[in-house]
Design a protein around this motif. Structure first.
Motif, PDB file in Angstrom:
ATOM      1  N   LEU A 165       0.898  -1.305  -0.229  1.00 28.30           N
ATOM      2  CA  LEU A 165      -0.016   0.064   0.061  1.00 28.30           C
ATOM      3  C   LEU A 165       0.837   1.213   0.131  1.00 28.30           C
ATOM      4  O   LEU A 165       0.576   2.351  -0.604  1.00 28.30           O
ATOM      5  CB  LEU A 165      -0.888   0.041   1.094  1.00 28.30           C
ATOM      6  N   CYS A 166       1.872   1.377   0.680  1.00 28.43           N
ATOM      7  CA  CYS A 166       2.873   2.561   0.603  1.00 28.43           C
ATOM      8  C   CYS A 166       3.170   2.914  -0.773  1.00 28.43           C
ATOM      9  O   CYS A 166       3.692   4.024  -1.005  1.00 28.43           O
ATOM     10  CB  CYS A 166       4.272   1.988   1.631  1.00 28.43           C
ATOM     11  N   ALA A 167       3.434   1.799  -1.878  1.00 31.77           N
ATOM     12  CA  ALA A 167       3.437   2.476  -2.821  1.00 31.77           C
ATOM     13  C   ALA A 167       2.319   2.237  -3.835  1.00 31.77           C
ATOM     14  O   ALA A 167       2.137   2.965  -5.035  1.00 31.77           O
ATOM     15  CB  ALA A 167       4.560   1.502  -3.687  1.00 31.77           C
ATOM     16  N   LEU A 168       1.351   1.598  -3.698  1.00 35.77           N
ATOM     17  CA  LEU A 168       0.164   1.343  -4.482  1.00 35.77           C
ATOM     18  C   LEU A 168      -0.592   2.738  -4.409  1.00 35.77           C
ATOM     19  O   LEU A 168      -1.171   3.075  -5.454  1.00 35.77           O
ATOM     20  CB  LEU A 168      -0.873   0.318  -4.031  1.00 35.77           C
ATOM     21  N   LEU A 169      -0.736   3.220  -3.104  1.00 31.16           N
ATOM     22  CA  LEU A 169      -1.644   4.447  -3.310  1.00 31.16           C
ATOM     23  C   LEU A 169      -0.993   5.643  -3.861  1.00 31.16           C
ATOM     24  O   LEU A 169      -1.891   6.322  -4.595  1.00 31.16           O
ATOM     25  CB  LEU A 169      -1.776   4.977  -1.522  1.00 31.16           C
ATOM     26  N   PRO A 170       0.391   5.942  -3.956  1.00 36.91           N
ATOM     27  CA  PRO A 170       0.845   6.901  -4.688  1.00 36.91           C
ATOM     28  C   PRO A 170       0.689   6.545  -6.199  1.00 36.91           C
ATOM     29  O   PRO A 170       0.124   7.604  -7.126  1.00 36.91           O
ATOM     30  CB  PRO A 170       2.250   7.144  -4.459  1.00 36.91           C
ATOM     31  N   TRP A 171       0.899   5.349  -6.599  1.00 33.64           N
ATOM     32  CA  TRP A 171       0.776   5.124  -7.938  1.00 33.64           C
ATOM     33  C   TRP A 171      -0.987   5.256  -8.444  1.00 33.64           C
ATOM     34  O   TRP A 171      -1.358   5.835  -9.401  1.00 33.64           O
ATOM     35  CB  TRP A 171       0.808   3.609  -8.311  1.00 33.64           C
ATOM     36  N   THR A 172      -1.804   4.925  -7.465  1.00 30.16           N
ATOM     37  CA  THR A 172      -3.172   5.073  -7.862  1.00 30.16           C
ATOM     38  C   THR A 172      -3.562   6.523  -7.947  1.00 30.16           C
ATOM     39  O   THR A 172      -4.610   7.040  -8.788  1.00 30.16           O
ATOM     40  CB  THR A 172      -4.285   4.549  -6.798  1.00 30.16           C
ATOM     41  N   PHE A 173      -3.112   7.478  -7.133  1.00 31.13           N
ATOM     42  CA  PHE A 173      -3.301   8.872  -7.208  1.00 31.13           C
ATOM     43  C   PHE A 173      -2.804   9.423  -8.507  1.00 31.13           C
ATOM     44  O   PHE A 173      -3.587  10.388  -9.001  1.00 31.13           O
ATOM     45  CB  PHE A 173      -2.545   9.516  -6.108  1.00 31.13           C
ATOM     46  N   PHE A 174      -1.596   8.958  -8.733  1.00 30.79           N
ATOM     47  CA  PHE A 174      -1.182   9.516 -10.120  1.00 30.79           C
ATOM     48  C   PHE A 174      -1.693   9.289 -11.312  1.00 30.79           C
ATOM     49  O   PHE A 174      -2.080  10.010 -11.966  1.00 30.79           O
ATOM     50  CB  PHE A 174       0.523   8.779 -10.286  1.00 30.79           C
ATOM     51  N   THR A 175      -2.355   7.802 -11.301  1.00 30.78           N
ATOM     52  CA  THR A 175      -3.201   7.490 -12.562  1.00 30.78           C
ATOM     53  C   THR A 175      -4.432   8.152 -12.465  1.00 30.78           C
ATOM     54  O   THR A 175      -5.098   8.575 -13.361  1.00 30.78           O
ATOM     55  CB  THR A 175      -3.242   5.925 -12.553  1.00 30.78           C
ATOM     56  N   ASN A 176      -4.989   8.253 -11.154  1.00 28.56           N
ATOM     57  CA  ASN A 176      -6.106   9.049 -11.274  1.00 28.56           C
ATOM     58  C   ASN A 176      -6.292  10.532 -11.837  1.00 28.56           C
ATOM     59  O   ASN A 176      -7.124  10.975 -12.531  1.00 28.56           O
ATOM     60  CB  ASN A 176      -6.743   9.060  -9.800  1.00 28.56           C
ATOM     61  N   VAL A 177      -5.178  11.155 -11.288  1.00 29.26           N
ATOM     62  CA  VAL A 177      -5.107  12.651 -11.803  1.00 29.26           C
ATOM     63  C   VAL A 177      -4.535  12.636 -13.121  1.00 29.26           C
ATOM     64  O   VAL A 177      -5.304  13.398 -13.811  1.00 29.26           O
ATOM     65  CB  VAL A 177      -3.994  13.202 -10.834  1.00 29.26           C
ATOM     66  N   VAL A 178      -3.892  11.810 -13.636  1.00 29.74           N
ATOM     67  CA  VAL A 178      -3.620  11.821 -14.992  1.00 29.74           C
ATOM     68  C   VAL A 178      -4.824  11.571 -16.061  1.00 29.74           C
ATOM     69  O   VAL A 178      -5.315  12.045 -17.000  1.00 29.74           O
ATOM     70  CB  VAL A 178      -2.522  11.136 -15.395  1.00 29.74           C
ATOM     71  N   ASN A 179      -5.655  10.473 -15.563  1.00 27.02           N
ATOM     72  CA  ASN A 179      -6.501  10.213 -16.381  1.00 27.02           C
ATOM     73  C   ASN A 179      -7.833  11.081 -16.406  1.00 27.02           C
ATOM     74  O   ASN A 179      -8.530  11.398 -17.261  1.00 27.02           O
ATOM     75  CB  ASN A 179      -7.282   8.575 -15.725  1.00 27.02           C
ATOM     76  N   GLY A 180      -8.067  11.652 -15.110  1.00 28.88           N
ATOM     77  CA  GLY A 180      -8.911  12.601 -14.806  1.00 28.88           C
ATOM     78  C   GLY A 180      -8.644  13.885 -15.637  1.00 28.88           C
ATOM     79  O   GLY A 180      -9.579  14.333 -16.347  1.00 28.88           O
ATOM     80  N   GLY A 181      -7.490  14.500 -15.625  1.00 24.16           N
ATOM     81  CA  GLY A 181      -7.193  15.801 -16.263  1.00 24.16           C
ATOM     82  C   GLY A 181      -7.056  15.766 -17.712  1.00 24.16           C
ATOM     83  O   GLY A 181      -7.395  16.234 -18.254  1.00 24.16           O
ATOM     84  N   MET A 182      -6.786  14.309 -18.104  1.00 26.48           N
ATOM     85  CA  MET A 182      -6.482  14.133 -19.502  1.00 26.48           C
ATOM     86  C   MET A 182      -7.836  14.401 -20.362  1.00 26.48           C
ATOM     87  O   MET A 182      -8.017  14.967 -21.421  1.00 26.48           O
ATOM     88  CB  MET A 182      -6.036  12.806 -19.757  1.00 26.48           C
ATOM     89  N   GLY A 183      -9.101  13.854 -19.528  1.00 24.62           N
ATOM     90  CA  GLY A 183     -10.417  14.113 -20.117  1.00 24.62           C
ATOM     91  C   GLY A 183     -11.062  15.416 -19.684  1.00 24.62           C
ATOM     92  O   GLY A 183     -12.204  15.685 -20.204  1.00 24.62           O
ATOM     93  N   THR A 184     -10.460  16.364 -19.027  1.00 24.15           N
ATOM     94  CA  THR A 184     -11.213  17.371 -18.306  1.00 24.15           C
ATOM     95  C   THR A 184     -11.434  18.367 -19.223  1.00 24.15           C
ATOM     96  O   THR A 184     -12.879  18.979 -19.531  1.00 24.15           O
ATOM     97  CB  THR A 184     -10.211  17.959 -17.240  1.00 24.15           C
ATOM     98  N   LEU A 185     -10.493  18.967 -20.496  1.00 20.37           N
ATOM     99  CA  LEU A 185     -10.946  19.870 -21.279  1.00 20.37           C
ATOM    100  C   LEU A 185     -11.927  19.364 -22.387  1.00 20.37           C
ATOM    101  O   LEU A 185     -12.882  19.979 -22.600  1.00 20.37           O
ATOM    102  CB  LEU A 185      -9.728  20.022 -22.214  1.00 20.37           C
ATOM    103  N   VAL A 186     -12.084  17.974 -22.713  1.00 11.58           N
ATOM    104  CA  VAL A 186     -12.809  17.452 -23.713  1.00 11.58           C
ATOM    105  C   VAL A 186     -14.427  17.385 -22.831  1.00 11.58           C
ATOM    106  O   VAL A 186     -15.356  17.840 -23.382  1.00 11.58           O
ATOM    107  CB  VAL A 186     -12.570  16.067 -24.142  1.00 11.58           C
ATOM    108  N   GLY A 187     -14.135  17.132 -21.692  1.00 10.18           N
ATOM    109  CA  GLY A 187     -15.320  16.922 -20.835  1.00 10.18           C
ATOM    110  C   GLY A 187     -16.155  18.124 -20.467  1.00 10.18           C
ATOM    111  O   GLY A 187     -17.476  17.961 -20.218  1.00 10.18           O
ATOM    112  N   ASN A 188     -15.386  19.272 -20.357  1.00  7.24           N
ATOM    113  CA  ASN A 188     -15.961  20.407 -20.092  1.00  7.24           C
ATOM    114  C   ASN A 188     -15.901  21.450 -21.590  1.00  7.24           C
ATOM    115  O   ASN A 188     -15.853  22.867 -21.430  1.00  7.24           O
ATOM    116  CB  ASN A 188     -15.272  21.318 -19.094  1.00  7.24           C
TER     117      ASN A 188
END
Length: 277
Positions: free
Chosen positions: A75-98
């Motif tokens: 978990l000490c490494a999985l949580l940072p990885w999950t955060f990174f992928t969530n931010v990138v995936n969410g941000g990548m679609g933000t402009l198109v989604g708005n």
């Protein structure tokens, strides 16, 4: 700084967008924000069964903490990885989604990306609090190292935001970007020491010897920025010790470099975003 000027008059907008993102993630669900814990815990359970009990990966005990609990080490490494992928995936679609909002009203477009990062930072903070409590229960001294862990959480947020700034613009002009990134993340996950220790790669690198000149497989492997962040979080929370100075400086360099490069590319493309959408 340019980004400070961009957001100086938009603090309320960023706050409202962040609230919208947080509330919208689990809207009308029974568990609400508890889903932010359920997903990483489910992943932890799966990886623990596969890698700890079937494949039998055995990382070294925490030094000097002495902890030897695979699930917490993971978990000490999985949580940072999950955060990174969530931010990138969410941000990548933000402009198109708005798209409709961007075409109707002018506002600093970067506010959308910053709000996305803040919303996932909120979720990650909840997850990290639960992780620290679990570590304290089993005898870790993680609380002492928590302030420094927060500093590296901020650095990783900068890194993830910088990457999302670049990919959000790419996704506007080339909609296949999100599909390529999905495949990249699958490969990147297993190229990062999350479910296995770096020592396994070091052993293979020693057997292979130099690949070209004096450069080894391990040298190339250690260029992975997420691997360096994973090492830092494990050092602080699981091992309870200072991370190597070179690793800490590398994390800071990756964070600042990715963020300012992402910001520069985003500002260069910002004026044409409405037309491109």
């Amino acid at each position: 700084m340019g980004i400070v000027k961009d957001l100086q008059g938009s603090s309320e907008l960023v706050l409202n967008l962040t609230r919208r993102e947080i509330k919208g993630k689990y809207k009308r669900t029974a568990l609400g924000q508890l889903w932010s814990l359920a997903n990483p815990l489910a992943a932890m359970a799966i990886y623990t069964v596969v890698f700890a009990f079937i494949i039998r990966v055995q990382p070294d005990p925490g030094d000097p903490s002495g902890l030897n609990i695979f699930a917490l080490w993971l978990l000490c490494a999985l949580l940072p990885w999950t955060f990174f992928t969530n931010v990138v995936n969410g941000g990548m679609g933000t402009l198109v989604g708005n798209e409709n909002l961007i075409k109707k009203v002018y506002f600093p477009r970067i506010a959308l990306l910053v709000a996305n990062s803040f919303s996932w930072m909120f979720s990650w903070s909840i997850e990290m609090v639960v992780l620290v409590l679990a570590l304290l229960i089993v005898g870790s001294n993680a609380l002492v190292w928590l302030p420094l862990a927060v500093v590296f959480m901020a650095l990783m947020s900068l890194f993830a935001t910088g990457v999302s700034l670049m990919l959000s613009v790419a996704n506007v002009h080339f909609r296949d970007t999100q599909h390529f990134v999905g495949i990249l993340f699958q490969v990147w996950f297993y190229l990062t020491p999350i479910v296995y220790p770096v020592s396994l790669v070091a052993d293979q690198s020693e057997r292979l010897g130099p690949l070209f000149g004096s450069v080894t497989l391990l040298d190339l492997y250690l260029l992975n920025p997420i691997g360096q962040f994973a090492e830092v979080f494990r050092n602080l929370l699981y091992d309870n010790r200072w991370p190597d100075l070179s690793t800490a400086l590398a994390c800071a360099a990756w964070s600042l470099g990715a963020f300012f490069l992402g910001y520069a590319l985003f500002k260069r493309s910002e004026k044409g975003l409405a037309e491109a959408l």
